[in-house]
Structure formats: C-alpha cells, structure tokens
Scaffold this motif. Structure first.
Motif, PDB file in Angstrom:
ATOM      1  N   LEU A   1      -8.045  -2.548   1.547  1.00 56.55           N
ATOM      2  CA  LEU A   1      -8.287  -3.406   2.703  1.00 56.55           C
ATOM      3  C   LEU A   1      -7.088  -3.694   3.498  1.00 56.55           C
ATOM      4  O   LEU A   1      -7.216  -3.642   4.593  1.00 56.55           O
ATOM      5  CB  LEU A   1      -9.023  -4.945   2.142  1.00 56.55           C
ATOM      6  N   PRO A   2      -5.851  -4.036   2.727  1.00 59.34           N
ATOM      7  CA  PRO A   2      -4.584  -4.510   3.647  1.00 59.34           C
ATOM      8  C   PRO A   2      -4.367  -3.185   4.354  1.00 59.34           C
ATOM      9  O   PRO A   2      -3.934  -3.319   5.387  1.00 59.34           O
ATOM     10  CB  PRO A   2      -3.511  -4.847   2.525  1.00 59.34           C
ATOM     11  N   VAL A   3      -4.639  -2.043   3.953  1.00 54.74           N
ATOM     12  CA  VAL A   3      -4.174  -0.745   4.818  1.00 54.74           C
ATOM     13  C   VAL A   3      -5.028  -0.488   5.727  1.00 54.74           C
ATOM     14  O   VAL A   3      -4.585  -0.161   6.911  1.00 54.74           O
ATOM     15  CB  VAL A   3      -3.958   0.450   3.767  1.00 54.74           C
ATOM     16  N   GLN A   4      -6.445  -0.846   5.369  1.00 53.27           N
ATOM     17  CA  GLN A   4      -7.164  -0.530   6.475  1.00 53.27           C
ATOM     18  C   GLN A   4      -7.178  -1.743   7.893  1.00 53.27           C
ATOM     19  O   GLN A   4      -7.322  -1.067   9.072  1.00 53.27           O
ATOM     20  CB  GLN A   4      -8.902  -1.099   6.150  1.00 53.27           C
TER      21      GLN A   4
ATOM     22  N   LEU B   1      -4.030  -2.751   8.712  1.00 49.65           N
ATOM     23  CA  LEU B   1      -2.463  -2.529   9.237  1.00 49.65           C
ATOM     24  C   LEU B   1      -2.630  -2.502  10.652  1.00 49.65           C
ATOM     25  O   LEU B   1      -3.355  -2.314  11.269  1.00 49.65           O
ATOM     26  CB  LEU B   1      -1.986  -1.183   8.676  1.00 49.65           C
ATOM     27  N   PRO B   2      -1.717  -3.598  10.988  1.00 50.29           N
ATOM     28  CA  PRO B   2      -1.540  -3.721  12.598  1.00 50.29           C
ATOM     29  C   PRO B   2      -1.050  -2.357  13.099  1.00 50.29           C
ATOM     30  O   PRO B   2      -0.299  -1.712  12.649  1.00 50.29           O
ATOM     31  CB  PRO B   2      -0.564  -4.676  12.550  1.00 50.29           C
TER      32      PRO B   2
ATOM     33  N   ARG C   1      -8.930  -5.054  -7.306  1.00 50.51           N
ATOM     34  CA  ARG C   1     -10.265  -4.577  -7.481  1.00 50.51           C
ATOM     35  C   ARG C   1     -10.065  -2.883  -8.144  1.00 50.51           C
ATOM     36  O   ARG C   1      -8.673  -2.498  -8.011  1.00 50.51           O
ATOM     37  CB  ARG C   1     -11.289  -4.258  -6.225  1.00 50.51           C
TER      38      ARG C   1
ATOM     39  N   PRO D   1      -1.322 -11.751   2.264  1.00 46.06           N
ATOM     40  CA  PRO D   1      -1.913 -11.025   3.288  1.00 46.06           C
ATOM     41  C   PRO D   1      -0.663 -10.016   3.725  1.00 46.06           C
ATOM     42  O   PRO D   1      -1.289  -9.003   4.677  1.00 46.06           O
ATOM     43  CB  PRO D   1      -2.049 -11.959   4.470  1.00 46.06           C
TER      44      PRO D   1
ATOM     45  N   SER E   1       0.834  -5.868  -0.592  1.00 49.09           N
ATOM     46  CA  SER E   1      -0.377  -5.209  -1.276  1.00 49.09           C
ATOM     47  C   SER E   1       0.105  -4.075  -2.202  1.00 49.09           C
ATOM     48  O   SER E   1       1.322  -3.519  -1.648  1.00 49.09           O
ATOM     49  CB  SER E   1      -1.516  -4.777  -0.509  1.00 49.09           C
TER      50      SER E   1
ATOM     51  N   VAL F   1       2.750  -1.707   0.122  1.00 51.46           N
ATOM     52  CA  VAL F   1       2.608  -2.046   1.595  1.00 51.46           C
ATOM     53  C   VAL F   1       3.150  -3.177   1.678  1.00 51.46           C
ATOM     54  O   VAL F   1       2.588  -4.141   1.238  1.00 51.46           O
ATOM     55  CB  VAL F   1       1.227  -1.887   2.240  1.00 51.46           C
TER      56      VAL F   1
ATOM     57  N   ASP G   1       4.831  -4.208  18.297  1.00 49.77           N
ATOM     58  CA  ASP G   1       4.192  -5.385  18.274  1.00 49.77           C
ATOM     59  C   ASP G   1       4.836  -6.712  18.418  1.00 49.77           C
ATOM     60  O   ASP G   1       4.589  -7.802  18.564  1.00 49.77           O
ATOM     61  CB  ASP G   1       2.882  -5.410  17.658  1.00 49.77           C
TER      62      ASP G   1
END
Lengths: 181, 283
Positions: free
Chosen positions: A129-132, A134-135, B75, B91, B94, B111, B233
């Motif tokens: 999810l954190p990769v999905q 990603l900004p 998970r 947040p 990961s 990441v 950004d």
C-alpha cells in the motif's frame, strides 16, 4: 562511439567527490541527474538499434522497444496497458544467472512463455500500500507480475507475457492469502 | 495467535506476531535470533558548540537511536515463487521482506520518505539488524568493492583514537558488503546494500546501515545549504532500495556474498516490446 561518449562523460564528471558522497548542492545534484539521464538515453538508443534486428516470428511489434524507467516506483506504462508484451532481458555478467524479474501489470491473470514457447511459473503479488500511494506515482495498478529468468553469460532471453481473460481470481481476505491456483 | 513462518526449502524466518518484525531465522534446523527494525537519529542543529549534522558531517544529538517499530502493521503474501512480509512502520516508512524459492538470502526492500520535518528536527534513518553473534567489537566492510577491511570499534590501527564521536566515529562507507563473524559458532552475518551507504556495528552482533537523511541546518563544511532535498513537489525525497541478508558458515559466506554482490550491482537489463500476435503466432 559518438553516442556512448555522453554516458562516459557523465560518469567521468560524477567521479568528483561531491557526487560520490552526496555533498553537492541540490541544483548540482539535479544537473548530475540530467547528465546521467542523457547518457543513459543515448545508450538505450544503441541497444535499441541492435534489438531492431530481432525477429519475433509472425508477431508485429508496435513502436519499437521500450524501457520502463519508473520501475523503482512500480510503474510501467508498457506492461500495465498492453495485453501482449515481449520482454527481452539481457545479462551483463559473464556467467549464467537466475534472476527474478518483477513489473506492474493491470490484468488479473497472465501467461508467461519462455523462448521455447513453454509456459513458465509466475506469481502475481499485491504492491504494498505505501508504494501504491507514493507521491507522484503515475499508475493505477496494485499488482506486480514476477517470474524467474535464466540468462546466458553476456546474452539475453526473450519472454512473452499475455493477459488471460477467462479466469476468476481467488482472494481469501480472511487469511490474507492471495492465491492464483 | 501464533508467530508467522515464511520460507523456502533452504531457510525459514519467524515473524513476531505482536511486533510484525523479523524475530529469527531457521537454517538446517538451527534457529538463530535476528531482529530487524528501523531507527532514527536526531541530527544536531548546531546552535551551540556542536556543529550541525549535514551533508559532510553525521553528528547525532544522542548516541542512542530511537526505534520506529512501535506501531508496525503487516500483511503476509504467500505464493509459489516468493513468500513475503509487507510491513508499514509509519506513513513514510515501509518494507517488504522476501524469500524467493531456491535462494539462501533474505531480501529487504525498503521505502523511506518523505521524512517529516514539521517538528524542526532533522532525522537520519538506519536499518538495524540485531543478532546474538559474538562479534567481539570487530566488523568488516568492503573498500569500494576492493579489499575487505577489518574495522574494530573505537580503534584505529595507526594512531591512538580519542573517541569523541561514539556513533559517527564508527561509521564506515559500504558499497558491496558489511559483515560480522562469530568464530566460535562458525557463523557470519552479511548485509549487502544495492548502493553506497554508511554502516557500522555499534554493538556486538549488531549491524546498521543508514538509508536516508533529511537535515535542516548547514554543517558549515562547505556545501552551504542543509541536506534537505525537496524534490519536484517540495515535500522531500522518497528512496526505495534493497538490502540482502546472508547468514551461514564463515567459509561458505565468502563465495555466496561475492556472487550475490555481482548480481546485485550488475542486474539484468529489461526491454519491452508492445506486440500484436495471435495464439497461432505464439505456437
């Protein structure tokens, strides 16, 4: 040589200790990235020239070769938005290697064929999810396809990846196990 | 209700059901305790006598790094080719721990970023591997892919060291590998990065590698700006990279780590073609 020299020059510039250690100012870091990018792009063109000589049987190839430069954020326009893709994988080492390749796909089920036309084992993984999220990531998919390649020394192998539609996925949300059997 | 086991035919790992962290590895029916987590050092702002932590200087406020694993969620994904643990620490942090079929190493894909600095505290993030190997204050790092150098904590071979920087004074550059050995148990723990990183062994049995830093003050060593790249950004950079972990006998480790280092640094090049073909064409 005229094209390769761009990357040679960029790498030579980046031998500077500021580039090696990351002690350059931010605008200089951006310039280093730009120089490397132009150099890599030129080398890709050279590789593309040699790939043009490949024949894929009766298959027609649209638009020539493509690199997926955003695989580091699990994003690849070619593999996500095409139901049929040919992957040419080159091994720069002087020995045979087994390597797992992984790239994002949009479909739910695929068939992967090796150079002999044999269907090989593969797996579809959910992208974390954190990769999905990603900004700046330019992709809507949450799946990655992976399979093992076996590559000859300083040589390549070719794989065909095609989406299969008559398939019902099995996802057991209770166990958290994502199965494709 | 139970710890989770992932693995292949050669090795298994045990994931702590409460923390969601790597807890142990099982090799040839022997269980070895290995914990992995992310920690952060707060960068010195440089207001007083101390110089700021910045592009040149790694100068943490405290010698003690803070664990980031307090609220980790995870998970599990199990398939025919790979079994993996997907961890979310925060947040902005990961990781996926993977075991591919037929391999003897663990892959950690992390990441990190954008590192939050809204509290005006510079942060330097490390991945730490904690084992019970008796490494006796000694660890080994490559020297830019050349000779492997023996490093002894708080010691220099050619002069008498006054230890004024207990953390950064023991950090060394790593491009190919860092490892510790336990000669009595004939065990070696090796970590291979996929890029140049700073790394150390601050405690026996422990390895740590710095994966990202975001700092708010110039260290006045010449770069003239804080190490605070903000990206397109303006929110800060995100980095994604890998560590490979090898655990095994000291003799066998050398061959395995050299082969893995070559494959990590000279990865295959993938090129794609959009293709039109029928099933008959495939045949």
């Amino acid at each position: 040589n005229d094209d390769i020299i761009f990357l040679k020059r960029a790498v030579a510039v980046l031998q500077h200790h500021d580039a090696i250690t990351g002690t350059e100012q931010e605008h200089v870091a951006k310039d280093y990235i730009k120089q490397l990018y132009f150099g890599i792009e030129k080398c890709q063109e050279i590789i593309g020239e040699s790939l043009k000589t490949l024949q894929f049987g009766n298959a027609s190839v649209d638009g020539g070769y493509k690199y997926c430069e955003n695989l580091n954020e699990s994003s690849c326009y070619v593999t996500e938005y095409n139901e049929k893709v040919i992957a040419v994988i080159y091994n720069p080492l002087g020995k045979t290697v087994k390597h797992y390749v992984r790239f994002p796909v949009y479909g739910q089920m695929y068939q992967v064929l090796n150079e002999k036309g044999t269907s090989i084992q593969h797996q579809i993984d959910p992208i974390p999810l954190p990769v999905q999220n990603l900004p700046g990531r330019k992709s809507n998919t949450w799946r990655e396809l992976l399979f093992q390649t076996e590559l000859p020394p300083l040589g390549f192998n070719t794989y065909i990846i095609r989406e299969i539609h008559d398939y019902v996925p099995v996802v057991d949300h209770n166990s958290g196990i994502f199965s494709q059997t | 209700e139970h710890d989770v086991t992932l693995g292949n035919e050669l090795l298994q790992v045990i994931i702590d059901r409460n923390s969601g962290l790597l807890k142990a590895m099982v090799l040839e029916n022997e269980t070895y305790n290995i914990r992995q987590s992310f920690y952060w050092y707060e960068g010195q702002p440089g207001f007083g006598r101390e110089k700021a932590s910045g592009a040149y200087a790694f100068n943490p406020i405290s010698n003690r790094a803070l664990d980031l694993s307090g609220n980790t969620t995870f998970r599990i994904v199990k398939g025919d080719i790979v079994e993996e643990l997907q961890q979310t620490f925060t947040p902005w942090l990961s990781q996926v721990i993977r075991i591919y079929k037929g391999v003897k190493h663990l892959e950690f894909e992390w990441v990190v970023g954008p590192i939050p600095v809204g509290d005006w505290r510079g942060k330097e993030i490390v991945s730490r591997f904690e084992s019970d190997l008796e490494s006796n204050g000694t660890f080994y790092t490559d020297s830019n892919g050349r000779e492997t150098m023996q490093r002894i904590r708080n010691f220099r071979p050619t002069w008498s060291l006054n230890v004024s920087e207990p953390v950064s004074g023991n950090y060394y550059p790593v491009t190919a590998w860092i490892y510790i050995k336990d000669p009595l148990r004939n065990l070696q723990l090796t970590i291979l990065p996929d890029r140049a990183e700073g790394a150390t062994s601050l405690y026996d049995g422990v390895l740590e590698l710095m994966v990202h830093r975001r700092l708010l003050y110039d260290d006045v060593y010449g770069v003239s700006e804080p190490l605070n790249e903000r990206g397109i950004d303006g929110k800060g950079l995100v980095v994604r990279g890998k560590h490979y972990l090898l655990l095994g006998s000291i003799d066998g480790a050398v061959l395995e780590m050299k082969d893995l280092a070559q494959r990590a640094l000279m990865k295959p090049v993938i090129t794609f073609f959009q293709a039109n073909f029928t099933d008959n064409d495939v045949e």
